[in-house]
Write an enzyme that holds these catalytic residues in place. Structure first.
Site, PDB file in Angstrom:
ATOM      1  N   ASP A 199       2.179  -9.301  -3.846  1.00 30.29           N
ATOM      2  CA  ASP A 199       0.809  -8.897  -4.185  1.00 30.29           C
ATOM      3  C   ASP A 199       0.810  -7.854  -5.300  1.00 30.29           C
ATOM      4  O   ASP A 199      -0.079  -7.838  -6.157  1.00 30.29           O
ATOM      5  CB  ASP A 199       0.114  -8.313  -2.945  1.00 30.29           C
TER       6      ASP A 199
ATOM      7  N   ASN B 187      -8.218  -4.390  -5.401  1.00 28.35           N
ATOM      8  CA  ASN B 187      -8.108  -3.984  -3.990  1.00 28.35           C
ATOM      9  C   ASN B 187      -9.077  -2.852  -3.638  1.00 28.35           C
ATOM     10  O   ASN B 187      -9.926  -3.004  -2.773  1.00 28.35           O
ATOM     11  CB  ASN B 187      -6.698  -3.472  -3.679  1.00 28.35           C
TER      12      ASN B 187
ATOM     13  N   ARG C  68     -16.303  15.796   4.334  1.00 32.04           N
ATOM     14  CA  ARG C  68     -15.189  16.736   4.178  1.00 32.04           C
ATOM     15  C   ARG C  68     -13.944  16.102   4.778  1.00 32.04           C
ATOM     16  O   ARG C  68     -13.979  15.590   5.898  1.00 32.04           O
ATOM     17  CB  ARG C  68     -15.472  18.057   4.906  1.00 32.04           C
TER      18      ARG C  68
ATOM     19  N   THR D 192      -7.702  -6.107   3.484  1.00 32.36           N
ATOM     20  CA  THR D 192      -6.465  -6.259   4.270  1.00 32.36           C
ATOM     21  C   THR D 192      -5.364  -5.325   3.760  1.00 32.36           C
ATOM     22  O   THR D 192      -4.247  -5.354   4.265  1.00 32.36           O
ATOM     23  CB  THR D 192      -5.974  -7.719   4.192  1.00 32.36           C
ATOM     24  N   ALA D 193      -5.675  -4.511   2.752  1.00 30.73           N
ATOM     25  CA  ALA D 193      -4.668  -3.606   2.188  1.00 30.73           C
ATOM     26  C   ALA D 193      -4.887  -2.183   2.734  1.00 30.73           C
ATOM     27  O   ALA D 193      -4.981  -1.990   3.944  1.00 30.73           O
ATOM     28  CB  ALA D 193      -4.747  -3.670   0.655  1.00 30.73           C
ATOM     29  N   TYR D 194      -5.033  -1.194   1.869  1.00 33.59           N
ATOM     30  CA  TYR D 194      -5.166   0.213   2.306  1.00 33.59           C
ATOM     31  C   TYR D 194      -6.351   0.386   3.268  1.00 33.59           C
ATOM     32  O   TYR D 194      -6.270   1.107   4.263  1.00 33.59           O
ATOM     33  CB  TYR D 194      -5.329   1.092   1.062  1.00 33.59           C
TER      34      TYR D 194
ATOM     35  N   LYS E 224      -7.477  -1.490   5.519  1.00 31.36           N
ATOM     36  CA  LYS E 224      -7.150  -1.843   6.904  1.00 31.36           C
ATOM     37  C   LYS E 224      -6.379  -0.700   7.572  1.00 31.36           C
ATOM     38  O   LYS E 224      -6.615  -0.380   8.738  1.00 31.36           O
ATOM     39  CB  LYS E 224      -6.352  -3.143   6.954  1.00 31.36           C
ATOM     40  N   SER E 225      -5.487  -0.068   6.815  1.00 33.06           N
ATOM     41  CA  SER E 225      -4.736   1.067   7.373  1.00 33.06           C
ATOM     42  C   SER E 225      -5.658   2.233   7.698  1.00 33.06           C
ATOM     43  O   SER E 225      -5.341   3.076   8.536  1.00 33.06           O
ATOM     44  CB  SER E 225      -3.675   1.550   6.386  1.00 33.06           C
TER      45      SER E 225
HETATM   46  P1  NAD Z   1       2.940  -2.006  -2.906  1.00 31.63           P
HETATM   47  O1  NAD Z   1       2.811  -2.889  -4.121  1.00 31.63           O
HETATM   48  O2  NAD Z   1       4.255  -1.615  -2.406  1.00 31.63           O
HETATM   49  O3  NAD Z   1       2.092  -2.673  -1.744  1.00 31.63           O
HETATM   50  C1  NAD Z   1       2.099  -2.135  -0.465  1.00 31.63           C
HETATM   51  C2  NAD Z   1       1.837  -3.283   0.522  1.00 31.63           C
HETATM   52  O4  NAD Z   1       0.470  -3.659   0.426  1.00 31.63           O
HETATM   53  C3  NAD Z   1       2.672  -4.551   0.241  1.00 31.63           C
HETATM   54  O5  NAD Z   1       3.171  -5.016   1.475  1.00 31.63           O
HETATM   55  C4  NAD Z   1       1.646  -5.518  -0.341  1.00 31.63           C
HETATM   56  O6  NAD Z   1       1.943  -6.886  -0.077  1.00 31.63           O
HETATM   57  C5  NAD Z   1       0.405  -5.081   0.411  1.00 31.63           C
HETATM   58  N1  NAD Z   1      -0.843  -5.499  -0.222  1.00 31.63           N
HETATM   59  C6  NAD Z   1      -1.244  -5.309  -1.498  1.00 31.63           C
HETATM   60  N2  NAD Z   1      -2.467  -5.840  -1.669  1.00 31.63           N
HETATM   61  C7  NAD Z   1      -2.811  -6.378  -0.468  1.00 31.63           C
HETATM   62  C8  NAD Z   1      -3.953  -7.055  -0.007  1.00 31.63           C
HETATM   63  N3  NAD Z   1      -5.001  -7.270  -0.783  1.00 31.63           N
HETATM   64  N4  NAD Z   1      -3.990  -7.432   1.302  1.00 31.63           N
HETATM   65  C9  NAD Z   1      -2.948  -7.209   2.124  1.00 31.63           C
HETATM   66  N5  NAD Z   1      -1.827  -6.579   1.745  1.00 31.63           N
HETATM   67  C10 NAD Z   1      -1.783  -6.163   0.458  1.00 31.63           C
HETATM   68  O7  NAD Z   1       2.102  -0.638  -3.060  1.00 31.63           O
HETATM   69  P2  NAD Z   1       1.442   0.100  -4.276  1.00 31.63           P
HETATM   70  O8  NAD Z   1       1.962  -0.451  -5.555  1.00 31.63           O
HETATM   71  O9  NAD Z   1       1.526   1.554  -4.021  1.00 31.63           O
HETATM   72  O10 NAD Z   1      -0.134  -0.255  -4.120  1.00 31.63           O
HETATM   73  C11 NAD Z   1      -0.630  -1.538  -4.068  1.00 31.63           C
HETATM   74  C12 NAD Z   1      -1.590  -1.638  -2.924  1.00 31.63           C
HETATM   75  O11 NAD Z   1      -0.922  -1.287  -1.731  1.00 31.63           O
HETATM   76  C13 NAD Z   1      -2.790  -0.715  -3.007  1.00 31.63           C
HETATM   77  O12 NAD Z   1      -3.853  -1.342  -3.675  1.00 31.63           O
HETATM   78  C14 NAD Z   1      -3.106  -0.421  -1.554  1.00 31.63           C
HETATM   79  O13 NAD Z   1      -4.145  -1.246  -1.059  1.00 31.63           O
HETATM   80  C15 NAD Z   1      -1.857  -0.780  -0.815  1.00 31.63           C
HETATM   81  N6  NAD Z   1      -1.362   0.430  -0.173  1.00 31.63           N
HETATM   82  C16 NAD Z   1      -1.531   0.551   1.170  1.00 31.63           C
HETATM   83  C17 NAD Z   1      -1.143   1.703   1.811  1.00 31.63           C
HETATM   84  C18 NAD Z   1      -1.351   1.800   3.285  1.00 31.63           C
HETATM   85  O14 NAD Z   1      -1.719   0.790   3.875  1.00 31.63           O
HETATM   86  N7  NAD Z   1      -1.161   2.972   3.869  1.00 31.63           N
HETATM   87  C19 NAD Z   1      -0.583   2.762   1.116  1.00 31.63           C
HETATM   88  C20 NAD Z   1      -0.423   2.612  -0.258  1.00 31.63           C
HETATM   89  C21 NAD Z   1      -0.829   1.436  -0.898  1.00 31.63           C
END
Ligand code: NAD
Length: 269
Positions: A45, A122, A148, A161-163, A165-166
């Site tokens: 991704d 994202n 705050r 489904t990325a950040y 969701k966390s």
């Molecule tokens: P990265 O490229 O290492 O990606 C981190 C993980 O997020 C990978 O497993 C990737 O497959 C997954 N991911 C990316 N887009 C996704 C999506 N739309 N749905 C589900 N999974 C997805 O990390 P990076 O280069 O720092 O940032 C890329 C993305 O990673 C950011 O846009 C953010 O959404 C995500 N991220 C998530 C967290 C977290 O969940 N705590 C932390 C940092 C970044």
């Protein structure tokens, strides 16, 4: 058809990218990174996110295809051992595509009248680097709450489904044209109060964050992190632009979610 192949720095990605290049040359495709019709990313991704930002000014003419070298990704439909099938689909291309919503971000600064605009696939997240972030949250220009905490994040449906969701956000089907606001570690006590739940904002509404404290902010847009001095306000809305994927195959969205987060169900009798 003009095709751009975008790889990452891993040996697998480079190897699969080279193999694909040879197959496409044999079939007389034009390989170019300039003004391509289709961008094929090879990696995960993150590679697709990178390619999206490289071609963000050509979204109307470019369609994306994601090949993954590891686990099934959210933006990657093809496995690295399916290159022959992918080449066949490119040869039989009928220009069909599926499109997903994007987030438009407008940044204002206290020391300038100019605003900056950018797009996220994202999400966009604002954090204060020095102190607790304090921000007035406006929905459609009406004050909703005073936040705050560590920060606020706004995601697209595919970013849900990325950040997002966390952060405890809901998973949104990409057909839902909406954005989602998530809090990052909000302070909620007898003095300070914010909603404390994710909010889904409709297509014709927007969010404005007026930043109240300090001037040392960090802005995360997808995989980019930028320090922002004098950032005063961030406006977030669903963009009129969308990302297009070549629709050679369709992975059912909820199956993809299941594959990524749940896996095979073990029934207990
Ligand atoms: P990265 O490229 O290492 O990606 C981190 C993980 O997020 C990978 O497993 C990737 O497959 C997954 N991911 C990316 N887009 C996704 C999506 N739309 N749905 C589900 N999974 C997805 O990390 P990076 O280069 O720092 O940032 C890329 C993305 O990673 C950011 O846009 C953010 O959404 C995500 N991220 C998530 C967290 C977290 O969940 N705590 C932390 C940092 C970044």
């Amino acid at each position: 058809m003009k095709i751009a192949i975008v790889t990452n720095e891993s040996p697998e990605s480079t190897k699969v990218g080279e193999a694909l290049k040879q197959k496409l040359i044999e079939e007389a495709f034009i390989l170019t990174l300039t003004n391509p019709d289709v961008v094929v990313t090879v990696g995960g991704d993150g590679t697709l996110l990178n390619a999206f930002h490289s071609y963000v000014d050509q979204l109307e003419s470019v369609r994306f295809v994601g090949v993954h070298t590891g686990h099934l990704g959210f933006y990657t439909d093809w496995r690295d051992y399916e290159l022959d099938e992918l080449v066949k689909s490119l040869k039989e291309d009928t220009s069909e595509s599926v499109s997903y919503p994007l987030l438009e971000i407008e940044l204002s600064y206290s020391d300038s009248d100019e605003t900056k605009k950018c797009l996220a696939l994202n999400e966009a997240t604002v954090k204060n680097l020095d102190k607790t972030m304090v921000a007035e949250v406006y929905i459609k220009d009406e004050l909703f709450e005073m936040f705050r905490g560590d920060g606020l994040s706004v995601s697209t449906p595919t970013g849900s489904t990325a950040y997002s969701k966390s952060l405890g956000g809901a998973v949104l089907h990409p057909r839902v044209n909406a954005i989602q606001l998530n809090e990052v570690a909000s302070i909620n006590n007898r003095v300070y109060r914010s909603l404390g739940s994710p909010m889904i904002i409709a297509q014709d509404e927007w969010i404005r964050l007026d930043l109240k404290r300090g001037d040392n902010y960090q802005l995360h847009i997808d995989h980019f992190v930028m320090n922002q001095e004098n950032l005063s306000s961030v406006r977030l809305q669903l963009s009129e632009k969308r990302i297009q994927f070549a629709s050679y195959r369709h992975t059912h969205f909820w199956r993809r979610v299941n594959d990524a987060f749940i896996g095979e169900l073990r029934r207990k009798d």
